[in-house]
Write an enzyme that holds these catalytic residues in place. Structure first.
Site, mmCIF file in Angstrom:
data_model
loop_
_atom_site.group_PDB
_atom_site.id
_atom_site.type_symbol
_atom_site.label_atom_id
_atom_site.label_comp_id
_atom_site.label_asym_id
_atom_site.label_seq_id
_atom_site.Cartn_x
_atom_site.Cartn_y
_atom_site.Cartn_z
ATOM 1 N N CYS A 289 0.833 -1.201 0.000
ATOM 2 C CA CYS A 289 0.000 0.000 0.000
ATOM 3 C C CYS A 289 0.870 1.254 0.000
ATOM 4 C CB CYS A 289 -0.944 0.005 1.198
ATOM 5 S SG CYS A 289 -0.132 -0.118 2.811
ATOM 6 N N THR A 290 1.966 1.236 0.745
ATOM 7 C CA THR A 290 2.839 2.405 0.824
ATOM 8 C C THR A 290 3.592 2.618 -0.482
ATOM 9 O OG1 THR A 290 3.080 2.135 3.224
ATOM 10 C CG2 THR A 290 4.732 3.473 2.096
ATOM 11 N N THR A 319 -2.077 -2.620 12.037
ATOM 12 C CA THR A 319 -2.648 -3.707 11.229
ATOM 13 C C THR A 319 -2.753 -4.975 12.078
ATOM 14 O OG1 THR A 319 -0.535 -4.581 10.441
ATOM 15 C CG2 THR A 319 -1.501 -2.744 9.195
ATOM 16 N N THR A 347 9.885 -0.544 6.840
ATOM 17 C CA THR A 347 9.067 -0.542 5.635
ATOM 18 C C THR A 347 9.941 -0.897 4.445
ATOM 19 O OG1 THR A 347 7.677 0.764 4.147
ATOM 20 C CG2 THR A 347 9.382 1.960 5.335
ATOM 21 N N ARG A 370 4.090 2.964 13.204
ATOM 22 C CA ARG A 370 2.695 2.552 13.316
ATOM 23 C C ARG A 370 2.047 3.358 14.447
ATOM 24 N NH1 ARG A 370 1.684 -2.639 11.005
ATOM 25 N NH2 ARG A 370 2.941 -2.696 9.099
ATOM 26 N N ASN A 453 -4.841 2.956 3.315
ATOM 27 C CA ASN A 453 -3.988 1.802 3.086
ATOM 28 C C ASN A 453 -4.781 0.513 2.885
ATOM 29 O OD1 ASN A 453 -3.834 2.839 6.097
ATOM 30 N ND2 ASN A 453 -3.974 0.602 6.200
#
Length: 481
Positions: A289-290, A319, A347, A370, A453
């Site tokens: 998503c990022t 998440t 990430t 996060r 996201n």
């Protein structure tokens, strides 16, 4: 008549016009596979108020007035044409018509602008393509919603089956309930019934077979009438070619992964490198998503200004990979309570940029935090550009990209000074440029990019699936290159 009465009368008039648009939009979609858009936002199955809000938002970001009174004539003009499967953007039609100095009637201008989708030029309707979801978690259920929504005339993508591990006690009923109600994304738009005898969920008339298996090599999809399907693995359990190849069973033609692929698995960001997918490629990844959030604006900046180096810091919603309360976790920090802490984590989005943009020579680094929100994240993209520029020039460029470029479905643009993360729940764009937060000084630009996201990423996955299935129809007027 007072000013208040005049304003109310104007609203009622626009309501009536928007109401008249709904059956026209619906008929074009069902009978001709034509999706009517407004600055890349679909108007199919939208309410009167939603259509009016979409018009209002479009004129806000365009900086010019745009009303249903302007777009309705173009919609009427479309009904008179021999249209084939396509996407027609009323916002772009209105904008290009304004800038056209020939004085053509709306009907003539519209016919010319969408000529590639009419008569002998039109794309022939294709047979529907079967889709299978392997896994039915957060992303899987949103993909299901999007697939059901896009069934349209029945000639597009058809969700045929869901593969899950069987759980104890009313498994089918509980999975259907999770599809019906979502704490973040709201109620399912339609009807859902459960056929326990045949292990099926029926959603808006779509019969979805629920297949129970913990081993992809044991499933024969042809036994359920499924053929040449695209399987979307949203479990993340396998990420390399060897593992994902287990899905290539009878009935499955291609596999799409909703996580970054490893090894030689192509990582695809729709709008940026989807046209590099080879026709015979059976396994692809939609990256993360990022990655989908940062690559389109990074490309937009690199194409215009050049990018020498950059760093992305993502402030990401928590998440299911994290723990609700402190408990053992393989990761050092993700074991700490997600709703109670900001958690520094890694990430892979920065390193994934090179797969999506192999020509970009700039070194991009990245890190992530996060935070205790359940959805919507923000990426802070700090870039050293190839030349000096100004804040206004950058904003004008990104606004134009969001409206008229091939990246307009990936990049959105907002000027609201009071926008916060929850405002972007349900956004179908890969990322949204926050104009108010943008900083530019000389050759340094800092972009703040919101992204849902979950839903924005799922929309990108569906675009990739449409592309590889051959049901991604061209958009008219064609975006500026």
């Amino acid at each position: 008549m007072t000013a208040t009465e005049d304003s109310f009368t104007n609203w009622k008039t626009r309501e009536e016009i928007a109401e008249s648009m709904i059956p026209i939009i619906g008929k074009l979609h069902r009978e001709r596979d034509v999706t009517v858009l407004l600055h890349s936002r679909s108007l199919v199955n939208k309410s009167v108020v939603s259509i009016l809000k979409t018009h209002r938002f479009a004129r806000q970001i365009a900086g010019e007035e745009l009303s249903v009174t302007e777009t309705l004539p173009f919609l009427h003009a479309l009904t008179a044409l021999d249209l084939g499967p396509s996407q027609i953007d009323l916002g772009m039609l209105a904008a290009t018509y304004r800038s056209d100095e020939r004085g053509l009637p709306v009907a003539d201008f519209t016919a010319e602008a969408v000529a590639g989708a009419t008569g002998a030029n039109k794309t022939e309707r294709r047979e529907s393509r079967d889709v299978v979801l392997y896994g039915f978690g957060r992303i899987g259920r949103l993909l299901a919603r999007l697939l059901i929504e896009k069934t349209g005339s029945g000639n597009g993508l058809r969700l045929r089956a869901i593969v899950v591990r069987q759980a104890a006690g009313q498994d089918l009923v509980k999975r259907a309930s999770l599809l019906r109600r979502d704490s973040i994304h709201g109620q399912f738009q339609g009807t859902i019934t459960v056929d326990e005898a045949n292990s099926r969920i029926i959603a808006n008339g779509n019969e979805i077979q629920v297949i129970y298996s913990d081993d992809p090599t044991t499933v024969d999809y042809t036994a359920y009438g499924i053929k040449d399907a695209i399987l979307i693995d949203n479990t993340g359990r396998w990420r390399d070619r060897e593992g994902l190849s287990k899905h290539l069973r009878p009935g499955i033609g291609k596999v799409v992964l909703t996580a970054p692929g490893k090894g030689d698995v192509p990582n695809i960001v729709h709008g940026v490198n989807h046209d590099t997918i080879k026709p015979d490629e059976q396994i692809i990844s939609c990256a993360s998503c990022t990655t989908n959030a940062i690559v389109p604006p990074l490309k937009a900046m690199a194409d215009e200004y050049g990018v020498l180096r950059g760093h992305v810091e993502t402030v990401h919603s928590f998440t299911n990979d994290q723990n609700l309360l402190d408990n053992y976790h393989n990761s050092d920090r993700r074991g700490r309570s997600a709703p109670l802490n900001m958690v520094i984590t890694e990430t892979g989005a920065a390193s994934a940029v090179t797969k999506a943009l192999p020509d970009l020579q700039a070194k991009i680094t990245g890190s992530s935090i996060r935070v205790p929100v359940p959805d919507v994240s923000i990426a802070i993209l700090n870039l050293q550009l190839g030349r000096a520029t100004s804040r206004q020039e950058v904003l004008d460029h990104l606004r134009d990209v969001s409206l008229t470029s091939p990246l307009r479905r990936q990049i959105d643009f907002i000027t609201a000074p009071d926008a916060v993360s929850s405002d972007f729940i349900g956004s179908r764009h890969a990322s949204i440029v926050d104009a108010g937060a943008t900083k530019v000084e000389g050759d340094n630009a800092i972009l703040y990019l919101w992204y849902d996201n979950e839903f924005g990423y799922s929309s990108q996955v569906i675009r990739v699936v449409q592309h590889v299935s051959g049901v991604e129809y061209p958009t008219y007027p064609a975006p500026a290159v």
